[in-house]
Each structure stands twice: as C-alpha cells, then as structure tokens.
Design a protein around this motif. Structure first.
Motif, PDB file in Angstrom:
ATOM      1  N   LEU A   1      90.864  18.639 -30.591  1.00  0.00           N
ATOM      2  CA  LEU A   1      91.815  19.582 -31.081  1.00  0.00           C
ATOM      3  C   LEU A   1      92.928  19.706 -29.855  1.00  0.00           C
ATOM      4  O   LEU A   1      94.206  19.698 -30.344  1.00  0.00           O
ATOM      5  N   GLY A   2      92.369  19.506 -28.542  1.00  0.00           N
ATOM      6  CA  GLY A   2      93.393  19.795 -27.365  1.00  0.00           C
ATOM      7  C   GLY A   2      94.360  18.490 -27.379  1.00  0.00           C
ATOM      8  O   GLY A   2      95.272  18.546 -26.800  1.00  0.00           O
ATOM      9  N   ILE A   3      93.762  17.290 -27.716  1.00  0.00           N
ATOM     10  CA  ILE A   3      94.698  15.969 -27.456  1.00  0.00           C
ATOM     11  C   ILE A   3      95.466  15.733 -28.858  1.00  0.00           C
ATOM     12  O   ILE A   3      96.336  14.534 -28.841  1.00  0.00           O
ATOM     13  N   ALA A   4      95.197  16.376 -29.785  1.00  0.00           N
ATOM     14  CA  ALA A   4      95.840  15.900 -31.140  1.00  0.00           C
ATOM     15  C   ALA A   4      97.116  16.617 -31.275  1.00  0.00           C
ATOM     16  O   ALA A   4      97.833  17.095 -30.386  1.00  0.00           O
ATOM     17  N   GLY A   5      97.782  16.410 -32.345  1.00  0.00           N
ATOM     18  CA  GLY A   5      99.286  16.836 -32.569  1.00  0.00           C
ATOM     19  C   GLY A   5      99.045  18.350 -33.040  1.00  0.00           C
ATOM     20  O   GLY A   5     100.240  18.774 -33.184  1.00  0.00           O
ATOM     21  N   THR A   6      98.242  19.137 -32.631  1.00  0.00           N
ATOM     22  CA  THR A   6      98.070  20.624 -32.705  1.00  0.00           C
ATOM     23  C   THR A   6      99.359  21.122 -31.844  1.00  0.00           C
ATOM     24  O   THR A   6      99.718  22.166 -31.974  1.00  0.00           O
ATOM     25  N   ALA A   7      99.365  20.324 -30.810  1.00  0.00           N
ATOM     26  CA  ALA A   7     100.644  21.044 -29.597  1.00  0.00           C
ATOM     27  C   ALA A   7     102.115  20.934 -30.472  1.00  0.00           C
ATOM     28  O   ALA A   7     102.843  21.839 -29.906  1.00  0.00           O
ATOM     29  N   ALA A   8     102.021  20.216 -31.408  1.00  0.00           N
ATOM     30  CA  ALA A   8     103.478  20.478 -32.214  1.00  0.00           C
ATOM     31  C   ALA A   8     103.703  21.834 -32.864  1.00  0.00           C
ATOM     32  O   ALA A   8     104.833  22.226 -32.914  1.00  0.00           O
ATOM     33  N   ILE A   9     102.626  22.451 -33.119  1.00  0.00           N
ATOM     34  CA  ILE A   9     102.848  23.693 -33.661  1.00  0.00           C
ATOM     35  C   ILE A   9     103.465  24.760 -32.760  1.00  0.00           C
ATOM     36  O   ILE A   9     104.267  25.619 -33.054  1.00  0.00           O
ATOM     37  N   TRP A  10     103.197  24.495 -31.308  1.00  0.00           N
ATOM     38  CA  TRP A  10     103.535  25.333 -30.166  1.00  0.00           C
ATOM     39  C   TRP A  10     104.883  24.837 -29.770  1.00  0.00           C
ATOM     40  O   TRP A  10     105.951  25.463 -29.357  1.00  0.00           O
ATOM     41  N   LEU A  11     105.348  23.625 -29.950  1.00  0.00           N
ATOM     42  CA  LEU A  11     106.493  23.024 -29.446  1.00  0.00           C
ATOM     43  C   LEU A  11     107.565  22.947 -30.159  1.00  0.00           C
ATOM     44  O   LEU A  11     108.789  22.941 -29.808  1.00  0.00           O
ATOM     45  N   THR A  12     107.565  22.815 -31.464  1.00  0.00           N
ATOM     46  CA  THR A  12     108.583  22.664 -32.544  1.00  0.00           C
ATOM     47  C   THR A  12     109.568  23.698 -32.223  1.00  0.00           C
ATOM     48  O   THR A  12     110.766  23.591 -32.389  1.00  0.00           O
ATOM     49  N   PRO A  13     109.160  24.944 -32.417  1.00  0.00           N
ATOM     50  CA  PRO A  13     109.971  25.994 -32.154  1.00  0.00           C
ATOM     51  C   PRO A  13     110.823  25.957 -30.891  1.00  0.00           C
ATOM     52  O   PRO A  13     112.170  26.371 -31.092  1.00  0.00           O
ATOM     53  N   LEU A  14     110.200  25.547 -29.705  1.00  0.00           N
ATOM     54  CA  LEU A  14     111.038  25.451 -28.783  1.00  0.00           C
ATOM     55  C   LEU A  14     112.231  24.208 -28.685  1.00  0.00           C
ATOM     56  O   LEU A  14     113.319  24.418 -28.515  1.00  0.00           O
TER      57      LEU A  14
END
Length: 389
Positions: free
Chosen positions: A265-278
């Motif tokens: 989960l940490g290395i996956a595209g889940t980061a996009a959830i937090w970064l897209t608003p920025l």
C-alpha cells in the motif's frame, strides 16, 4: 486525427514546475538516506526513517502531474503523432545520454550487463518485465520513463474518452480511480504469487507482487488518469474549493499515512489520493493569480532542471556511495558533506544536460508544427494573422 474540443490550458503553471523539484528532491532523499545511506548512526537512522517512503511518494507525484499537464495543455488542433513527437523529444534524448553514461560507469566498475535488461532499458520497455533483473538495469531510475511512455502513447485515446464524460460525473470518476489505487495493492497481496524476497519488507513478498503494484504500467496509469480528471475539473471550474495550504497539509499527512501502512500500500499509487489535491490547488493558484510559495524564481528554475536532475542523480548517488562511502566508517559530518556534494554534483550535471541536450531537442522537435496557411487567390487585402503557439 485531431483531439476532441477542449478548453486549452493557456495559463502557465509555474507552481507545478516548482513542485516538480520538490518531488525530485524527495526521490534524491530516499536514495541517499535509505537505499544507499550516506549517513549512519544517531543522525542517519532518523533520516532513513523519515525518508523511507519519499521515493515512492515523489514518483507518484510525477505520474499525477503528467496526466494533469498533458490534459491542461491539450489543444483542439493537436494530433496523436504531434503529442508523441513532443513527448519523445522531451524524454528520450536525456534517457539516451544517461543510458550511455550508465554504460560507461558500469564498464569502469566492472558491473555485468545482460542483453535483455540492456535492450529493454534502451527501448524503454523494462517496466513490462516481471523479472527482478530487468526493470532497474543500466540507469535504474529510467524504469519510470518506461511507464511514462505508456502514458504518452495512451493519452490521445484516454483524452477522447475523458472528453465524453459529463462534468457532473468527473468527481465520481476521480473517486473511483482513487479506490482502485487501493484495490491494486490488495490484488497484488492476495491474488499474485511468486518466490518471496527475504531482503524486502518482512520477507514474505515476491518480486511479482511488487512489480504488479509498482512497475506495471497499466496499474500506474490509475495515477495518470486521476491527474487527467483533476485537470478537466479545474478547467471546467468544477474542482472543489481547496486552497494551497490545506492541500499541502493533506499531502504531508498523506505521506505520514503512507509511511505506516503495509508495504504494498505504501509503494503503490495510493499516494495519488493525497497528492492530486495539491497539484490541482497549485494550478488554481496560478490560474487565479493567488499567492504560491512554489512560484519563486529559484524554485521554478530548479523545477526546470528537475527531469535532468532525476535522470542523473541515481548514477551520482549510487556510484558515489560505492566508491566513497560503502565499507568506510565515516563520521557524521563527512557523510553529510558527501551527501551535499552528491546533490551539488547532480545539479551541476543536470544543468549541463538541460542546457546542451534537453533544451535544444525540445526547441527543435517539441514545438507544435505550424499549420499551413491557405493560398491567397485574390488581390484583396489580406488580414493580419496572429501567430499560433
């Protein structure tokens, strides 16, 4: 065939350029504090813990940003070959130079070459191989270009599909994409098998599982398409109101979350959830002329160098660590000095690559080709014509 009608993103987005360097710096921090540690002991351990997820986060930012920027800059008179030509002019010259440089350094270091890995890297298809010996061959960071190339090739088709989505359905589509970024690592965890790698996480994950989540281009395309949807929402004036400060705090909080969740989960595209608003908030700030800390001249200039910096830093960091740090018990000040030196050398080389390779090729092949004017068949006065971008 031309792209479907869209509102061209005529407004420049310098804040996104500045953010690009911050994302590249996160990748650099990961490579110098966790993957190859320049500093050990009481200082090095906290640094490694702090930046253990930074590389994954930075790469996800780049994937979201690619979808956003390509959609923002799409023009109604553009064609798929035109898009592909411009994107190749941007990425392939830098890739080829760093590929040759990697080969030269590998010869000096007596590192082995493999035919499959070398050819896959040269033609930017290495991310498609679920084989531990292929994705990170030669200049290891170029695996992400393999993924980006898939994005670029797919963009005209994706954009035609996205242009047909009614505005009121864009937010549900974004939510669905965000959910799928969480589903993908769960599929990798429970539906994919392989031989466990003892040196990754707790030793229970196989490379096939990691490859599916982290390298496989169609899975990483979820982030790219999420960036596309965000761009359309901003262009349509339908993006939910969120200022840069809340979006920035959300990105920082998301980093903390991604640093504590299970490995896939940490290395996956889940980061996009937090970064897209920025990404979207920075674009809105530039469009509306609001204040932005990412629009400063120095940061924007560094952002312009960020692609060249990204492509070069892995070689500088990796071989610098091997030759100057590995096996030596360096005091903390010496380790920090070498880390700073690696950063400065990477930036200096990035400046040269940007100036002498990236910029000339982008100017020569990356500009839209002018549309031929119709012939003048009468003696009537010819109205003045505005130059097309």
């Amino acid at each position: 065939m031309p792209l479907p009608p869209a509102r061209p993103g005529a407004v420049r987005l310098p804040s996104l350029t500045g953010l690009r360097f911050i994302a590249a710096l996160l990748v650099f921090a990961f490579h110098t504090t966790w993957q190859t540690r320049y500093v050990e002991g009481e200082v090095g351990d906290p640094l490694a813990d702090a930046f253990a997820n930074a590389g994954f986060y930075g790469v996800s930012f780049f994937f979201v940003l690619s979808g956003f920027v390509l959609t923002w800059s799409a023009r109604t008179d553009d064609t798929a070959p035109g898009i592909w030509r411009r994107r190749l002019a941007k990425i392939y010259p830098n890739h080829l130079v760093t590929f040759v440089l990697a080969g030269a350094v590998m010869l000096i270091a007596a590192d082995p070459f493999t035919t499959k890995g070398t050819l896959a890297n040269l033609f930017l298809v290495q991310a498609w191989f679920p084989d531990l010996t292929v994705p990170n061959t030669m200049n290891a960071v170029s695996w992400s270009l393999s993924v980006e190339l898939f994005f670029y090739l797919s963009f005209p088709l994706l954009w035609r599909g996205l242009a047909r989505v009614p505005v009121h359905r864009l937010c549900p589509l974004a939510a669905a994409l965000a959910v799928f970024t969480v589903v993908a690592p769960l599929v990798g965890q429970y539906a994919i098998t392989g031989t466990p790698l003892p040196f990754i996480d707790d030793g229970t994950l196989s490379f096939e599982q990691i490859w599916f989540v982290y390298f496989f281009p169609p899975v990483r395309a979820l982030e790219f398409v999420l960036g596309m949807v965000a761009a359309r929402l901003v262009m349509e004036g339908a993006w939910p109101r969120m200022g840069l400060l809340p979006a920035g705090l959300l990105a920082v909080a998301g980093y903390a979350v991604n640093s504590t969740v299970p490995y896939l989960l940490g290395i996956a595209g889940t980061a996009a959830i937090w970064l897209t608003p920025l990404v979207a908030a920075a674009a809105v700030a530039d469009r509306d002329g609001m204040r932005s800390p990412f629009r400063g001249r120095v940061l924007v200039r560094l952002g312009e160098l960020s692609f060249a910096f990204y492509m070069l830093h892995g070689l500088v960091v990796g071989y610098g660590h091997r030759w100057l740090v590995a096996g030596k018990e360096l005091p903390t000040p010496a380790g920090l000095a070498l880390l700073l030196a690696a950063l400065l050398v990477s930036l200096a080389l990035a400046h040269l690559l940007f100036r002498w390779v990236e910029t000339p090729f982008v100017r020569r092949f990356g500009s839209p080709r002018p549309v031929p004017l119709p012939p003048v068949t009468t003696a009537a006065p010819v109205p003045a014509l505005e130059a097309k971008e």
